[in-house]
Structure formats: structure tokens, C-alpha cells
Scaffold this active site. Sequence first.
Site, PDB file in Angstrom:
ATOM      1  N   ARG A  46       0.901  -1.267  -0.051  1.00 13.79           N
ATOM      2  CA  ARG A  46       0.020   0.053  -0.004  1.00 13.79           C
ATOM      3  C   ARG A  46       0.874   1.317   0.139  1.00 13.79           C
ATOM      4  O   ARG A  46       0.527   2.245  -0.762  1.00 13.79           O
ATOM      5  CB  ARG A  46      -0.886   0.040   1.109  1.00 13.79           C
ATOM      6  CG  ARG A  46      -1.887   1.177   1.095  1.00 13.79           C
ATOM      7  CD  ARG A  46      -2.730   1.500   2.381  1.00 13.79           C
ATOM      8  NE  ARG A  46      -1.884   1.696   3.649  1.00 13.79           N
ATOM      9  CZ  ARG A  46      -1.850   0.852   4.521  1.00 13.79           C
ATOM     10  NH1 ARG A  46      -2.276  -0.321   4.696  1.00 13.79           N
ATOM     11  NH2 ARG A  46      -1.011   1.125   5.658  1.00 13.79           N
ATOM     12  N   TYR A  98     -13.282  19.822 -14.836  1.00 12.29           N
ATOM     13  CA  TYR A  98     -14.144  18.301 -14.980  1.00 12.29           C
ATOM     14  C   TYR A  98     -15.140  18.342 -14.064  1.00 12.29           C
ATOM     15  O   TYR A  98     -15.102  18.687 -12.689  1.00 12.29           O
ATOM     16  CB  TYR A  98     -12.850  17.350 -14.670  1.00 12.29           C
ATOM     17  CG  TYR A  98     -13.265  16.048 -14.691  1.00 12.29           C
ATOM     18  CD1 TYR A  98     -14.056  15.349 -15.552  1.00 12.29           C
ATOM     19  CD2 TYR A  98     -12.666  15.393 -13.278  1.00 12.29           C
ATOM     20  CE1 TYR A  98     -14.325  13.998 -15.233  1.00 12.29           C
ATOM     21  CE2 TYR A  98     -13.146  13.962 -13.143  1.00 12.29           C
ATOM     22  CZ  TYR A  98     -14.150  13.491 -14.228  1.00 12.29           C
ATOM     23  OH  TYR A  98     -14.347  11.826 -13.813  1.00 12.29           O
ATOM     24  N   ASP A 170      -4.195  21.052 -12.748  1.00 13.16           N
ATOM     25  CA  ASP A 170      -4.530  19.751 -13.316  1.00 13.16           C
ATOM     26  C   ASP A 170      -4.166  19.937 -14.868  1.00 13.16           C
ATOM     27  O   ASP A 170      -4.680  20.602 -15.512  1.00 13.16           O
ATOM     28  CB  ASP A 170      -6.044  19.689 -13.211  1.00 13.16           C
ATOM     29  CG  ASP A 170      -6.725  18.277 -14.022  1.00 13.16           C
ATOM     30  OD1 ASP A 170      -5.921  17.677 -14.801  1.00 13.16           O
ATOM     31  OD2 ASP A 170      -7.824  17.899 -13.764  1.00 13.16           O
ATOM     32  N   LYS A 195      -5.457   8.949 -18.977  1.00 15.18           N
ATOM     33  CA  LYS A 195      -5.947   9.739 -20.379  1.00 15.18           C
ATOM     34  C   LYS A 195      -4.593   9.724 -21.110  1.00 15.18           C
ATOM     35  O   LYS A 195      -4.201   8.508 -21.523  1.00 15.18           O
ATOM     36  CB  LYS A 195      -6.323  11.231 -20.119  1.00 15.18           C
ATOM     37  CG  LYS A 195      -7.464  11.173 -19.000  1.00 15.18           C
ATOM     38  CD  LYS A 195      -8.764  10.388 -19.352  1.00 15.18           C
ATOM     39  CE  LYS A 195      -9.900  10.854 -18.605  1.00 15.18           C
ATOM     40  NZ  LYS A 195      -9.922  10.634 -17.059  1.00 15.18           N
TER      41      LYS A 195
END
Length: 379
Positions: A46, A98, A170, A195
Site C-alpha cells: 500500500r 471536470y 490539473d 488519459k
Amino acid sequence: MKFATKAIHAGQEPDPSTGAVMTPIYQTSTYWQKSPGDHQGFEYSRGTNPTRKALEACLAALENAKYGLAFSSGMGATDTVLKLLKPGDEVITGNDLYGGSYRIFTKVYEKYGIKFHFLDLSKPENILPHLTDKTKLIWIETPTNPTMQIIDIQGVSKIAKAHGLILAVDNTFASPYLQNPMDLGADIVMHSVTKYIGGHSDVVMGALVVNDDQLYKDLWFIYNACGATPGPQDSFLVLRGIKTLHLRMKAHCENGEKVAHYLKNHPRIDKIYWPGFEDHPNHDVAKKQMRGFGGMVSITLKGADLAETFKVASSFKVFALAESLGGVESLINHPTTMTHGSIPKEEREKVGVTDNLLRLSVGVEDIDDLLADLEQALK
């Protein structure tokens, strides 16, 4: 190293045990320790994993940054940044962004006492009247999703630094190939790695990159404690995708430009949003801070209602009607019912996100086939 060389080599060395040139998939949850606390830098996956560590080093290098963190989604990365805040803090952000970002801002964090200001950021000085002693973070997208607004990163950075604020950018729509916000004064760069960076529509992942040591430690604590971290298989796939990022982005840009010019004077098109046009708002800023204009193009259909817009969106043969963007295949999206459905109608329409708007993610297919598909769908 230049960008293409970093994309292929950064963060990756031959495997010390076998000499494997490609970073292995370390499909393990835990690691042997010689004695308690005496390990080889890995304890539990993790927190860190060798495959993911190689990817994070590569992501940092692509953005000219010191540290990288990979997450199980772009929203996991965004959530981690927001967890730096406390009740009463305020955030400045754009009025076109977004839908998932808007949703987590308003539906999750507002109820914890975080206040968000959604502003027209076409001019950095628009921020100034909204600054208070409670402002802690500026969060921007550029180009924005889906109307391709261009925000002056350097101009916003000057304001952030003058007031001791964190600036997060972003950079998903541009990718590190076209734009490097760290070089323009950003403190954090976020990517939906799903993306362009991944590039093949087969991985969901996010990333943050930073330079400041303490900021990295604070983000890493949340990343490890809250656990929105990706597995080694996904990390391997993204490392592989990155190796062709420079080649893919060149093709996206070339095809995007041709598609944009084809659509600009098409009789069915009312408005077109692509930052490469000289009449696009803040085109000069885009020229200054980007190395190309990308493969994202948004259009509105002239006189079309929702039913007609749906009909056109469903008529494509090469473009696939789907969520997401940035893959090698071309996609078409209807933002008001898909990616931006969580934003109230009156809010999204203020910035041009109307029912007759379609967003194109122009892929790397043969341009003649893409133009022919647009012609038949818009006839």
C-alpha cells in the site's frame, strides 16, 4: 535528458536480480525483513512497491519535478490534495472544470466546511477580490474540460506565491509533453494518468508531482494512510504506455489540428473550442506555456436540440461514443449527460457547456478516416 529519452528510461534500471530491461511486475503485498525494521526499502505495497516506485520516478522526471506519487485514480489524487485542508479553509478554482472535480468539491468537501469559489480565471487578477486569510489553495485546469479555456499558470503562480498559497494544476488535457506547470511556478501537478499518459484506455490511475520536500511528506502520509494507491500491474502498463507518449502526442496534435480546421467552417458547427486558433481566448497564453495545442476539440451543433445532438453523437463509425479521453482511439463525448452531468445545468451553461456541445478526443488513426467519419456523421 530530453523528453523522449526520459519517457523511455527515467526511473528504470535493469532488474538487479535478473538483468531484465523492462521493470518487472512485483506482484507482492509484503516484503521479507532480515529483522524487524531491517528491510530493503519496501515493507507493504500500500505504501510502496518497486514497480510503482519506478513509475513515480518517471512521472516526476516528465514534469521536471523531484517527487511523484501514483494513485488508483485521478480522483484519488485530487482527494489527497484536498485532505491537506481543514474546516474553514477556502479554495479558488475555475468555473469550467471536470465534472468529477466539481462533484468532489461540492458534494464531499463542502459539507466538511471547505468553501470553494468558482471563478472566471481567464485573467489571473480575477482571483484577487476573492482572497481572504482563509484561502489556502488555488486549483486550476488548463486547458479546461470541456471548453478549452486557457489559464495563465505563471500569472496565477505569482499571486499564489505572494499570498502563501498552494497552486495545484490539473495538467491532464495537455500532458507533460505539451506543458510543464512546475516550470511555471506550480506547487502540485495532478494528472488523470488514465488519459494521455497511459494512452491506451486500459488503466485507471492518477498522479501528483511536487518539488517541495515537506509538501511531498504531507501528501505521502495521506497517500499511505488513506490507501488510494495502484497495483503493480497497472503501474507496469502505464510505464509501457509512457514509452510512446512523445510519439502519440505528436500524432494527437497533428490530427487534432486537422480536425479542428475541418470543423471550423463546417455548416453544421456553431462554435468550436480549440486553443490553436488565433481567435481562441488567451491563444497567446497557450502559445507561451504550451508546446502544441493537443488533440481535444469541443464543438456545438448549430440549432440542435438534445435529441438531434444525441443522434449525431450516435452516428459515428470510427469515433466511439464513450467517457474518457486521451487514448489512441478517437472518442466522442456528450458532457452534459456524461462527464459533466454532476454540474447543475444553470452553472454549466454559464460557461458554454450546453446540451448541443460535443467533446472530441482526436486519436491517432489515419486522418482521412477521421475526417470521413466526421463528414458522414454531420451530413
